[in-house]
Design a protein around this motif. Sequence first.
Motif, mmCIF file in Angstrom:
data_model
loop_
_atom_site.group_PDB
_atom_site.id
_atom_site.type_symbol
_atom_site.label_atom_id
_atom_site.label_comp_id
_atom_site.label_asym_id
_atom_site.label_seq_id
_atom_site.Cartn_x
_atom_site.Cartn_y
_atom_site.Cartn_z
ATOM 1 N N GLY A 189 61.740 53.645 29.734
ATOM 2 C CA GLY A 189 63.180 53.431 29.800
ATOM 3 C C GLY A 189 63.913 54.307 30.782
ATOM 4 O O GLY A 189 65.054 54.003 31.143
ATOM 5 N N SER A 190 63.297 55.397 31.248
ATOM 6 C CA SER A 190 64.039 56.317 32.118
ATOM 7 C C SER A 190 64.276 55.722 33.505
ATOM 8 O O SER A 190 65.334 55.952 34.105
ATOM 9 N N ARG A 191 63.311 54.945 34.027
ATOM 10 C CA ARG A 191 63.505 54.336 35.346
ATOM 11 C C ARG A 191 64.643 53.329 35.321
ATOM 12 O O ARG A 191 65.443 53.231 36.261
ATOM 13 N N SER A 192 64.746 52.575 34.221
ATOM 14 C CA SER A 192 65.826 51.607 34.095
ATOM 15 C C SER A 192 67.185 52.298 33.953
ATOM 16 O O SER A 192 68.180 51.854 34.511
ATOM 17 N N MET A 193 67.190 53.419 33.229
ATOM 18 C CA MET A 193 68.454 54.111 32.960
ATOM 19 C C MET A 193 68.963 54.882 34.180
ATOM 20 O O MET A 193 70.162 54.882 34.471
ATOM 21 N N LEU A 194 68.041 55.544 34.892
ATOM 22 C CA LEU A 194 68.445 56.285 36.096
ATOM 23 C C LEU A 194 67.339 56.151 37.144
ATOM 24 O O LEU A 194 66.513 57.044 37.310
ATOM 25 N N PRO A 195 67.322 55.025 37.867
ATOM 26 C CA PRO A 195 66.310 54.852 38.911
ATOM 27 C C PRO A 195 66.580 55.770 40.100
ATOM 28 O O PRO A 195 67.666 56.352 40.221
ATOM 29 N N ALA A 196 65.603 55.882 40.968
ATOM 30 C CA ALA A 196 65.734 56.774 42.129
ATOM 31 C C ALA A 196 66.880 56.358 43.041
ATOM 32 O O ALA A 196 67.423 57.182 43.775
#
Length: 212
Positions: A189-196
């Motif tokens: 879920g972290s990539r969806s919440m704050l992607p690069a």
Amino acid sequence: NDWMQSMFRRLWHGLFGVYAATVFVVAALLTVGLVAATPGLPTRRRVVRGAAASIFRLTGTRLLVRGLSHIPDEPCIIVANHASYLDGPILTAALPPRFGFVIKREMTQVPLAHFLLRRIRSEFVERKDTHKSAADARRILQKARAQESLAFFPEGTFAPEPGLRRFHSGAFAAAARGDVPVVPVVIRGSRSMLPASRVLPRPGRLEIIVKP
């Protein structure tokens, strides 16, 4: 109708992002002050763990942690996938406070973050300078031999594209040298919440799974 829904979604995401960033900055400043004044490494780590958990609570972000029973009582090495700047606070909030973190040396260029990470005895590793990288590796191996519990992101960094990057061997060499088990951790879920590609986070749900 679809256009209106899209507009309200973008507005909501923008408002959430500003609020979440404000919560993070205020919490970080308060935590730096507390950690500066707090004696004892175990207490400082508990303070930082509580602050990380508070950020997710205050932003209404559900942080579901499963499989903590798979973390042994004795020293071990945690290895986790890395997809976002959120991953450090996520592991800090989820793991017992006895873990130290191994972090890329670029974070030493961020003054407040560097101070905070040093106060909880994080280890910084050089990824580009071979000589410095070897010295960092020797220092971490010494900690492993002393059987300190450490948490690694073996990919070293993250990219906008989904999927795992090539693992560096440092975490596994440390585990072998220290004769301690490796415990894999999955962050979802972290990539969806704050992607690069984004500066501000979006609303989301986070899941941490500790595997055997």
